[in-house]
Design a protein around this motif. Structure first.
Motif, PDB file in Angstrom:
ATOM      1  N   VAL A 144     -26.528 -66.039 -62.300  1.00 44.67           N
ATOM      2  CA  VAL A 144     -25.773 -67.225 -61.882  1.00 44.67           C
ATOM      3  C   VAL A 144     -26.587 -68.037 -60.873  1.00 44.67           C
ATOM      4  N   ALA A 145     -27.256 -67.338 -59.962  1.00 49.75           N
ATOM      5  CA  ALA A 145     -28.055 -68.011 -58.946  1.00 49.75           C
ATOM      6  C   ALA A 145     -29.200 -68.804 -59.567  1.00 49.75           C
ATOM      7  N   ILE A 146     -29.873 -68.219 -60.585  1.00 52.98           N
ATOM      8  CA  ILE A 146     -30.979 -68.904 -61.253  1.00 52.98           C
ATOM      9  C   ILE A 146     -30.476 -70.170 -61.951  1.00 52.98           C
ATOM     10  N   ILE A 147     -29.316 -70.075 -62.594  1.00 50.73           N
ATOM     11  CA  ILE A 147     -28.736 -71.236 -63.281  1.00 50.73           C
ATOM     12  C   ILE A 147     -28.340 -72.317 -62.277  1.00 50.73           C
ATOM     13  N   MET A 148     -27.710 -71.899 -61.164  1.00 45.18           N
ATOM     14  CA  MET A 148     -27.297 -72.862 -60.141  1.00 45.18           C
ATOM     15  C   MET A 148     -28.493 -73.504 -59.456  1.00 45.18           C
ATOM     16  N   ASP A 149     -29.585 -72.746 -59.336  1.00 47.90           N
ATOM     17  CA  ASP A 149     -30.800 -73.286 -58.728  1.00 47.90           C
ATOM     18  C   ASP A 149     -31.322 -74.480 -59.518  1.00 47.90           C
ATOM     19  N   LYS A 150     -31.157 -74.421 -60.855  1.00 45.71           N
ATOM     20  CA  LYS A 150     -31.623 -75.509 -61.718  1.00 45.71           C
ATOM     21  C   LYS A 150     -30.699 -76.722 -61.668  1.00 45.71           C
ATOM     22  N   ARG A 151     -29.423 -76.502 -61.336  1.00 41.34           N
ATOM     23  CA  ARG A 151     -28.436 -77.575 -61.456  1.00 41.34           C
ATOM     24  C   ARG A 151     -27.883 -78.074 -60.122  1.00 41.34           C
ATOM     25  N   THR A 152     -28.180 -77.366 -59.038  1.00 37.15           N
ATOM     26  CA  THR A 152     -27.681 -77.776 -57.724  1.00 37.15           C
ATOM     27  C   THR A 152     -28.829 -77.807 -56.727  1.00 37.15           C
TER      28      THR A 152
END
Length: 290
Positions: A144-152
């Motif tokens: 989840v953190a990796i995905i959020m890093d790309k989008r936030t």
């Protein structure tokens, strides 16, 4: 045909090597959990911590919770990060669940909470570091953190820390606040050991030097540090004069010597130093510093 066969053989060999490293990493993490942390009600962060608490409150085992809770995160990882990462993560989680079942009957090493947090954290951290270094993961919150890093605007570390504040805080209600504090100690040690495994004990640094005496500095670095040096063509923005920018990689112990060599040749030299996490190929052998 021969080149293709050799290429396939190398690829197969790399997969086998990767599997054994993931297996060994899961083995170490299971040892840290089952013989140090879990018997003393000390948890790690992420899905592992949630699984430990859930297993203590229900008759369902930790390994079952570990697999089940990670399933939705694995789906997200496959959709948004990639197949290779997802496969490595699935293999790591399954191996960890098997190893934890294997070590469950093994008696705990110590009942001293502080020793359990320290040594459990060291062993578990080495295991997790090996898995992460080989493109795997054991924690759905990291996905989840990796995905959020790309989008936030939030980094991976900030998102993981946010999740773990609540998870480690929940340990206070389940096991008591003293165990929550020991869990925080274990989590800190695990994080540091992961850094050691990923970055290595002997950290390396990439150095760029801009100087009018670039030839003399490069020669000194090659002969006194035994380091390969590369010249990069540059140009002064203000003067328009051509520049030879020196690029080389040194170990942490050689940084001060590099500075001394450079300043000795040109006290006006401009030096930038950045940490390097990994090095592949090149002439990077060590000589005695003199």
């Amino acid at each position: 045909m021969k080149k293709e066969f050799v290429r396939k053989r190398k690829t197969l060999g790399s997969y086998v090597k990767k599997f054994f490293i993931l297996c060994f990493g899961a083995f170490l993490y299971a040892v840290g959990l089952e013989t140090f942390l879990i018997p003393n009600n000390i948890i790690d962060g992420g899905v592992v911590g949630i699984s430990i608490m859930a297993a203590s409150l229900t008759p369902i085992s930790f390994s079952v919770y570990l697999v089940v809770i990670n399933i939705p995160f694995l789906y997200l990882g496959y959709k948004h990060i990639g197949k290779t990462f997802s496969i490595s993560t699935i293999v790591s989680i399954l191996l960890l669940s098997l190893w934890t079942e294997y070590f469950k009957p093994v008696p705990q090493v110590t009942d001293d909470f502080f020793l359990a947090a320290i040594f459990g954290g060291i062993v578990a951290g080495i295991g997790v570091g090996l898995i992460i270094r080989n493109s795997g993961s054991l924690d759905g919150t990291e996905i989840v953190a990796i995905i959020m890093d790309k989008r936030t605007t939030f980094s991976v570390g900030e998102v993981v820390l946010f999740f773990n504040i609540f998870i480690l805080g929940a340990a206070g209600f389940v096991f008591g606040w003293d165990k929550a504090m020991y869990s925080l100690v274990a989590y800190f040690i695990i994080s540091k050991m992961i850094d050691v495994v990923i970055k290595g004990l002997d950290e390396s640094y990439a150095v760029m030097i801009v100087s009018e005496e670039s030839d003399e500095i490069a020669d000194a670095l090659m002969h006194r540090l035994g380091r390969g040096v590369t010249f990069i063509k540059g140009m002064g923005a203000y003067t328009g004069d051509p520049k030879k920018v020196i690029y080389c990689v040194v170990t942490r112990l050689e940084v001060d010597k590099l500075k001394d060599i450079t300043i000795d040749k040109d006290e006006n030299a401009f030096i930038t130093i950045n940490p390097v996490h990994d090095i592949v190929g090149g002439r990077f052998k060590k000589k005695s510093i003199h």
